[in-house]
Motif scaffolding. Structure first.
Motif, short mmCIF file in Angstrom:
data_model
loop_
_atom_site.label_atom_id
_atom_site.label_comp_id
_atom_site.label_asym_id
_atom_site.label_seq_id
_atom_site.Cartn_x
_atom_site.Cartn_y
_atom_site.Cartn_z
N ALA A 19 71.11 68.73 3.54
CA ALA A 19 72.25 69.27 2.78
C ALA A 19 71.79 70.36 1.82
O ALA A 19 72.45 71.39 1.67
N ALA A 20 70.64 70.15 1.17
CA ALA A 20 70.10 71.17 0.26
C ALA A 20 69.78 72.45 1.03
O ALA A 20 70.07 73.55 0.56
N LEU A 21 69.20 72.31 2.19
CA LEU A 21 68.91 73.49 3.01
C LEU A 21 70.18 74.20 3.46
O LEU A 21 70.24 75.43 3.48
N ALA A 22 71.21 73.43 3.80
CA ALA A 22 72.48 74.02 4.22
C ALA A 22 73.05 74.91 3.12
O ALA A 22 73.59 75.99 3.39
N ARG A 23 72.93 74.47 1.88
CA ARG A 23 73.44 75.25 0.75
C ARG A 23 72.60 76.51 0.50
O ARG A 23 73.06 77.43 -0.18
N ALA A 24 71.41 76.57 1.04
CA ALA A 24 70.51 77.70 0.82
C ALA A 24 70.50 78.70 1.99
O ALA A 24 69.79 79.70 1.93
N LEU A 25 71.28 78.45 3.03
CA LEU A 25 71.29 79.32 4.21
C LEU A 25 71.86 80.69 3.90
O LEU A 25 72.76 80.84 3.07
N LEU A 33 60.44 74.51 12.53
CA LEU A 33 60.21 73.10 12.21
C LEU A 33 58.97 72.62 12.94
O LEU A 33 58.88 72.72 14.16
N HIS A 34 58.01 72.09 12.17
CA HIS A 34 56.75 71.59 12.73
C HIS A 34 56.65 70.10 12.46
O HIS A 34 57.03 69.63 11.39
N GLY A 35 56.12 69.37 13.43
CA GLY A 35 55.89 67.94 13.26
C GLY A 35 55.79 67.28 14.62
O GLY A 35 56.30 67.79 15.61
N GLU A 36 55.13 66.15 14.62
CA GLU A 36 54.97 65.40 15.86
C GLU A 36 56.31 64.85 16.32
O GLU A 36 57.30 64.85 15.58
N LEU A 37 56.35 64.32 17.55
CA LEU A 37 57.54 63.63 18.04
C LEU A 37 57.90 62.52 17.05
O LEU A 37 57.02 61.77 16.60
N GLY A 38 59.16 62.45 16.68
CA GLY A 38 59.61 61.41 15.77
C GLY A 38 59.41 61.72 14.30
O GLY A 38 59.69 60.88 13.44
N ALA A 39 58.98 62.93 13.97
CA ALA A 39 58.74 63.29 12.57
C ALA A 39 60.02 63.58 11.80
O ALA A 39 60.00 63.62 10.59
N GLY A 40 61.13 63.81 12.52
CA GLY A 40 62.41 64.03 11.84
C GLY A 40 62.95 65.44 11.93
O GLY A 40 63.87 65.80 11.18
N LYS A 41 62.45 66.24 12.84
CA LYS A 41 62.91 67.62 12.97
C LYS A 41 64.39 67.69 13.33
O LYS A 41 65.16 68.41 12.69
N THR A 42 64.79 66.94 14.34
CA THR A 42 66.20 66.96 14.75
C THR A 42 67.07 66.28 13.71
O THR A 42 68.18 66.74 13.44
N ALA A 43 66.60 65.22 13.08
CA ALA A 43 67.38 64.55 12.04
C ALA A 43 67.65 65.50 10.87
O ALA A 43 68.76 65.53 10.32
N LEU A 44 66.65 66.29 10.49
CA LEU A 44 66.83 67.26 9.42
C LEU A 44 67.86 68.32 9.82
O LEU A 44 68.75 68.67 9.04
N THR A 45 67.76 68.81 11.05
CA THR A 45 68.70 69.82 11.55
C THR A 45 70.11 69.25 11.62
O THR A 45 71.08 69.91 11.25
N ARG A 46 70.25 68.02 12.10
CA ARG A 46 71.56 67.36 12.18
C ARG A 46 72.19 67.28 10.78
O ARG A 46 73.36 67.60 10.59
N ARG A 154 66.95 79.22 -3.87
CA ARG A 154 68.30 78.62 -3.92
C ARG A 154 68.26 77.12 -3.65
O ARG A 154 69.26 76.42 -3.84
N LEU A 155 67.14 76.62 -3.15
CA LEU A 155 67.03 75.21 -2.79
C LEU A 155 67.17 74.34 -4.05
O LEU A 155 66.43 74.49 -5.01
N ASN A 156 68.14 73.47 -4.02
CA ASN A 156 68.40 72.58 -5.16
C ASN A 156 68.31 71.16 -4.61
O ASN A 156 69.28 70.63 -4.09
N PHE A 157 67.13 70.57 -4.71
CA PHE A 157 66.90 69.24 -4.13
C PHE A 157 66.26 68.34 -5.16
O PHE A 157 65.24 68.67 -5.74
N ALA A 158 66.88 67.21 -5.38
CA ALA A 158 66.32 66.18 -6.23
C ALA A 158 66.03 64.96 -5.37
O ALA A 158 66.96 64.36 -4.83
#
Length: 161
Positions: A19-25, A33-46, A154-158
């Motif tokens: 959500a924070a990234l969405a507000r910064a687009l 997006l870098h990471g092994e299988l199951g690292a959360g790349k698609t979850a973050l994009t979703r 612009r990233l506002n993440f707590a």
């Protein structure tokens, strides 16, 4: 801000980061997006796409290689193309598919497994590294351009502690 790093304790933390990234687009942004299988790349994009207003399902484009979405940014339509290049056999497949045309000032491109098309893939504005850490994820964002720096500014993440 050129660099941001935090721990995402759980799925809710990943959703909050999306959500924070969405507000910064901004249009024209390229995110790797870098990471092994199951690292959360698609979850973050979703999470990013849902926070940006996409109401439907967000699936991993593992077999289609690319999934386009239209969301709204400041009341204007914005095209977000989610690439998953895991199954690409060579960088030439990226070119042959015409994917390079999507990398322009009107679209946001989010690319999983960018190393599969590294020699022909346009440079990122932001590199995101996801690593499994216990029950959560460590996430690191690096700005690689002026546009990437503005995005992280612009990233506002707590983080949820």
């Amino acid at each position: 801000m050129q660099h941001f790093k935090t721990h995402l304790h759980d799925e809710a933390g990943t959703a909050a980061m999306g959500a924070a990234l969405a507000r910064a687009l901004v249009p024209g942004l390229v995110i790797y997006l870098h990471g092994e299988l199951g690292a959360g790349k698609t979850a973050l994009t979703r999470a990013l796409l849902h926070a940006a207003g996409h109401a439907g399902a967000v699936k991993s484009p593992t077999y289609t290689l690319a999934e386009p979405y239209t969301v709204s940014l400041a009341g204007q339509p914005l095209h977000v193309i989610h690439f998953d290049l895991y199954r690409m056999a060579s960088p030439e497949e990226f070119l042959d598919a015409g994917f390079r045309d999507h990398f322009n000032e009107q679209n946001v491109c989010i690319v999983e497994w960018p190393e599969k098309a590294a020699p022909v893939l346009p440079s990122p504005d932001v590199d995101v590294f996801l690593t499994v850490a216990g029950a959560g994820r460590d996430i690191e964002l690096q700005a690689l351009s002026e546009q990437g720096t503005r995005c992280l500014d612009r990233l506002n993440f707590a983080p949820n502690l």
